[in-house]
Design a protein around this motif. Structure first.
Motif, short mmCIF file in Angstrom:
data_model
loop_
_atom_site.label_atom_id
_atom_site.label_comp_id
_atom_site.label_asym_id
_atom_site.label_seq_id
_atom_site.Cartn_x
_atom_site.Cartn_y
_atom_site.Cartn_z
N ILE A 181 -3.77 -18.35 0.56
CA ILE A 181 -5.14 -17.88 0.81
C ILE A 181 -5.44 -16.57 0.07
O ILE A 181 -6.47 -16.43 -0.60
N ASN A 182 -4.51 -15.60 0.15
CA ASN A 182 -4.79 -14.28 -0.45
C ASN A 182 -4.24 -14.11 -1.87
O ASN A 182 -4.54 -13.11 -2.53
N GLY A 183 -3.39 -15.05 -2.31
CA GLY A 183 -2.87 -14.98 -3.67
C GLY A 183 -1.78 -13.96 -3.88
O GLY A 183 -1.52 -13.53 -5.02
N ASN A 184 -1.10 -13.54 -2.82
CA ASN A 184 -0.02 -12.56 -2.93
C ASN A 184 1.34 -13.23 -2.76
O ASN A 184 1.54 -13.98 -1.80
N ILE A 185 2.27 -12.95 -3.66
CA ILE A 185 3.62 -13.51 -3.55
C ILE A 185 4.34 -12.87 -2.37
O ILE A 185 4.25 -11.66 -2.15
N VAL A 186 5.03 -13.69 -1.60
CA VAL A 186 5.81 -13.20 -0.46
C VAL A 186 7.16 -12.75 -0.99
O VAL A 186 8.09 -13.54 -1.16
N GLU A 187 7.27 -11.46 -1.28
CA GLU A 187 8.43 -10.90 -1.99
C GLU A 187 9.76 -11.16 -1.27
O GLU A 187 10.78 -11.44 -1.89
N ARG A 188 9.79 -11.05 0.05
CA ARG A 188 11.05 -11.17 0.78
C ARG A 188 11.65 -12.57 0.70
O ARG A 188 12.83 -12.76 1.00
N LEU A 189 10.86 -13.57 0.28
CA LEU A 189 11.36 -14.94 0.17
C LEU A 189 11.76 -15.31 -1.25
O LEU A 189 12.14 -16.44 -1.52
N LEU A 190 11.69 -14.34 -2.15
CA LEU A 190 12.13 -14.59 -3.53
C LEU A 190 13.65 -14.47 -3.62
O LEU A 190 14.28 -13.75 -2.85
N TYR A 191 14.22 -15.15 -4.60
CA TYR A 191 15.66 -15.11 -4.79
C TYR A 191 16.10 -13.72 -5.25
O TYR A 191 15.49 -13.12 -6.13
N GLN A 192 17.20 -13.23 -4.64
CA GLN A 192 17.77 -11.94 -5.05
C GLN A 192 19.14 -12.18 -5.67
O GLN A 192 20.03 -12.73 -5.03
N ASP A 193 19.29 -11.78 -6.91
CA ASP A 193 20.55 -11.97 -7.62
C ASP A 193 21.68 -11.19 -6.94
O ASP A 193 21.51 -10.02 -6.59
N GLN A 207 24.40 -10.07 -8.11
CA GLN A 207 24.98 -9.01 -8.93
C GLN A 207 24.01 -7.86 -9.16
O GLN A 207 24.31 -6.70 -8.89
N THR A 208 22.82 -8.18 -9.66
CA THR A 208 21.86 -7.14 -10.04
C THR A 208 20.97 -6.70 -8.88
O THR A 208 20.33 -5.64 -8.96
N LYS A 209 20.91 -7.51 -7.82
CA LYS A 209 20.05 -7.27 -6.66
C LYS A 209 18.56 -7.36 -7.00
O LYS A 209 17.70 -7.01 -6.19
N GLU A 210 18.25 -7.84 -8.20
CA GLU A 210 16.85 -8.00 -8.58
C GLU A 210 16.31 -9.32 -8.04
O GLU A 210 17.02 -10.31 -7.95
N ARG A 211 15.02 -9.32 -7.71
CA ARG A 211 14.37 -10.53 -7.21
C ARG A 211 13.60 -11.21 -8.35
O ARG A 211 13.06 -10.53 -9.23
N THR A 212 13.56 -12.53 -8.31
CA THR A 212 12.82 -13.28 -9.33
C THR A 212 12.05 -14.40 -8.66
O THR A 212 12.51 -14.99 -7.67
#
Length: 555
Positions: free
Chosen positions: A112-124, A126-131
């Motif tokens: 509805i709002n077009g915002n990505i739900v960051e906490r549900l993205l994959y976190q590497d 090793q790097t701890k980065e989310r994609t």
């Protein structure tokens, strides 16, 4: 509707393809603007993905979005460690570890709002980065999905989505444009070998069966996947059942069979359910049954259930079980291609082998042969498990190294532990240690290292694992699953198990180690079938690479 010609199939593909393209890649011009694709493979269902689907549908309806947003289910994405997984199309956003309670945020924030739900993205790890993109994840970067090409992409319960991606074109091409010998030559030239463990050339097996005399022949799909931790075939059947039906029909056309059997263990209820749906759909469109594509070729398939006996993965034991007999192997020769189901010539291939066939016919033998190594062509699906960060189903080109699978795809060992060994080939294989991690994966290279390809189990062990206990674990499995027909399998495996227990209890001497090794080779050399011929492999390989751990257990 019955598809009676290649032209009708082409028309159906165009119509279905437009809908699939709209769903996957384009902003819809009609009512539907978003599709939420949820993994509905066994692993994710076990983690409540069915409840995620239900909650998404309820919340979408409550928000008045049911006319513009559609929730669909698909097969296994492969990244089982991160399930349940869902993907939002056409945004190409990949969410992991989604629980039923997360459905509200996905609808309200993303849809509805077009915002990505960051906490549900994959976190590497090793790097701890989310994609947010599947293609950016290390787990997928070195994979090449051929047998798994449609898993996580299409709705496995919709034959039109399979047709939209070229489904049943290979069958139509074989029946209408090629002779049986031409199909055999293409499969032979591709270099496709059996993916169930034996590695026998598929085209040659089809050729041998075709040459046998007899008015009635059978083709059987071996879906009795029994290795501990293995779920390659199950995932293909759950995510892309039509690819197996199409390949079986092609094989039946080649060998001259009018009847096929899918032998699947009753412990796979979801795969069975989707197979039954696929069979019904294929019959309704005339892609199974009488006079397929308006030709003289008629073929249909039945499902037979196994009771979960590991030995029934061996083709003669499987055939005995199909006939209602005790599931135990026969002496060979005669081979099933000569005398199989009810005494008729029978061709048996496993699920993954069949899954490659349609693409070989549509893309050509050279395309498939261009993947892999000189003697091991194509790709191989592995179930990567054990002490590894990224547990899941991976498909890689033959020739990739074990190190690449463990560290680049698997993400390394959890908690900073040190790698110790990897068991390839399931309970029938052997362990490979650190110094051999740059071994390429193909049939011959793994055999040279004292292991085997097997059906595709890869179990990773770290520094805390006791290799004597590992050998005992695998031997317990094969001992329990041995049918008892031959003395080495019935008695020899039990004596080996007793010796391992004696060693682990600190009651053994060096003479016992010598006796263990001698008996292991005796069982390997004298057993009736492949199950017990390979049962001692974990003992032999662990004694070779980790002899100090055996000696440490002595009095």
């Amino acid at each position: 509707m019955v598809i009676k010609s290649l032209d009708e199939l082409k028309k159906t593909k165009e119509q279905s393809g437009q809908k699939l393209e709209l769903r996957m890649h384009q902003k819809a011009t009609g009512k539907i603007t978003k599709n939420i694709i949820v993994c509905a493979g066994t692993g994710c269902v076990a983690s409540d993905s069915d409840k995620v689907i239900k909650n998404l549908q309820l919340i979408i309806k409550a928000r008045g979005q049911e006319d513009t947003v559609k929730v669909l289910k698909t097969g296994c994405f492969g990244f089982c460690e991160q399930g349940p997984i869902l993907k939002v199309e056409p945004d190409d956003i990949f969410y992991v570890q989604v629980g039923p309670k997360d459905a509200k945020d996905i609808v309200d924030e993303h849809i509805i709002n077009g915002n990505i739900v960051e906490r549900l993205l994959y976190q590497d790890v090793q790097t701890k980065e989310r994609t947010s993109k599947q293609t950016d994840m290390g787990f997928y970067k070195k994979q090449k999905r051929v047998a798994l090409r449609n898993c996580g992409l299409i709705d496995p319960e919709d034959i039109y989505e399979y047709i939209a991606l070229g489904g049943y074109e290979a069958l139509g091409k074989a029946i209408k444009e090629m002779s049986r010998d031409q199909v055999i030559e293409i499969v032979k030239e591709s270099g496709l070998r059996g993916r169930g463990g034996g590695g026998f050339p598929t085209g040659l097996k089809w050729e041998i069966t075709k040459k046998q005399e007899g008015e009635e022949k059978f083709i059987i799909c071996n879906a009795d996947e029994g290795d501990p931790g293995a779920f390659m075939d199950r995932s293909i059947l759950e995510g892309d059942p039509h690819s197996i039906l199409e390949a079986m029909a092609i094989g039946a056309y080649v060998i001259g069979a009018s009847k096929g059997i899918i032998y699947i263990r009753a412990e796979y209820p979801l795969a069975i359910e989707r197979l039954e749906i696929a069979l019904k759909q294929a019959r309704e469109l005339g892609l199974l049954g009488y006079n397929i594509f308006g030709s003289q070729f008629s073929f249909d398939i039945v499902i037979k259930y196994g009771a979960g006996a590991f030995v029934c993965g061996e083709e003669t034991a499987l055939i005995n079980s199909c006939e209602g007999k005790r599931g135990e192997p026969n002496y060979k020769p005669p081979y099933p291609a000569e005398e199989g189901y009810w005494g008729h010539p029978t061709c048996v291939n496993n699920v993954e082998t069949f899954a490659n066939v349609p693409l070989i016919l549509t893309k050509g033998a050279q395309w498939f042969a261009g993947l892999g190594t000189e003697k091991s062509k194509g790709t191989k699906v592995f179930a990567l498990a054990g002490n590894i960060n990224n547990v899941g189903l991976v498909e890689v080109p033959m020739g990739i190294t074990l190190r690449e699978i463990i560290y680049d795809i698997g993400g390394g060992i959890p908690n900073g532990k040190k790698f110790k060994a990897i068991q390839t080939g399931g309970p029938s294989g052997g362990v490979i240690c650190e110094k051999d991690l740059d071994t390429i994966i193909d049939y011959d290279s793994l055999l040279e290292k004292g292991s085997m390809m097997g059906s595709g189990g890869l179990i990773v062990m770290d520094e805390d694992d006791n290799m004597v206990e590992i050998a005992k674990f695998y031997l317990e499995f094969t001992m329990d699953e041995a049918c008892g027909k031959c003395a080495p399998g019935r008695i020899g495996t039990k004596r080996l198990h007793e010796m391992l227990e004696k060693i682990l209890n600190g009651e053994a001497t060096r003479a016992d180690l010598d006796a263990l090794k001698q008996l292991a080779f005796a069982v390997k050399d004298t057993s009736l079938c492949g199950l017990c011929q390979t049962a001692p492999n974990p003992i032999i390989s662990t004694m070779k690479h980790f002899s100090e751990e055996y000696e440490a257990q002595l009095k």
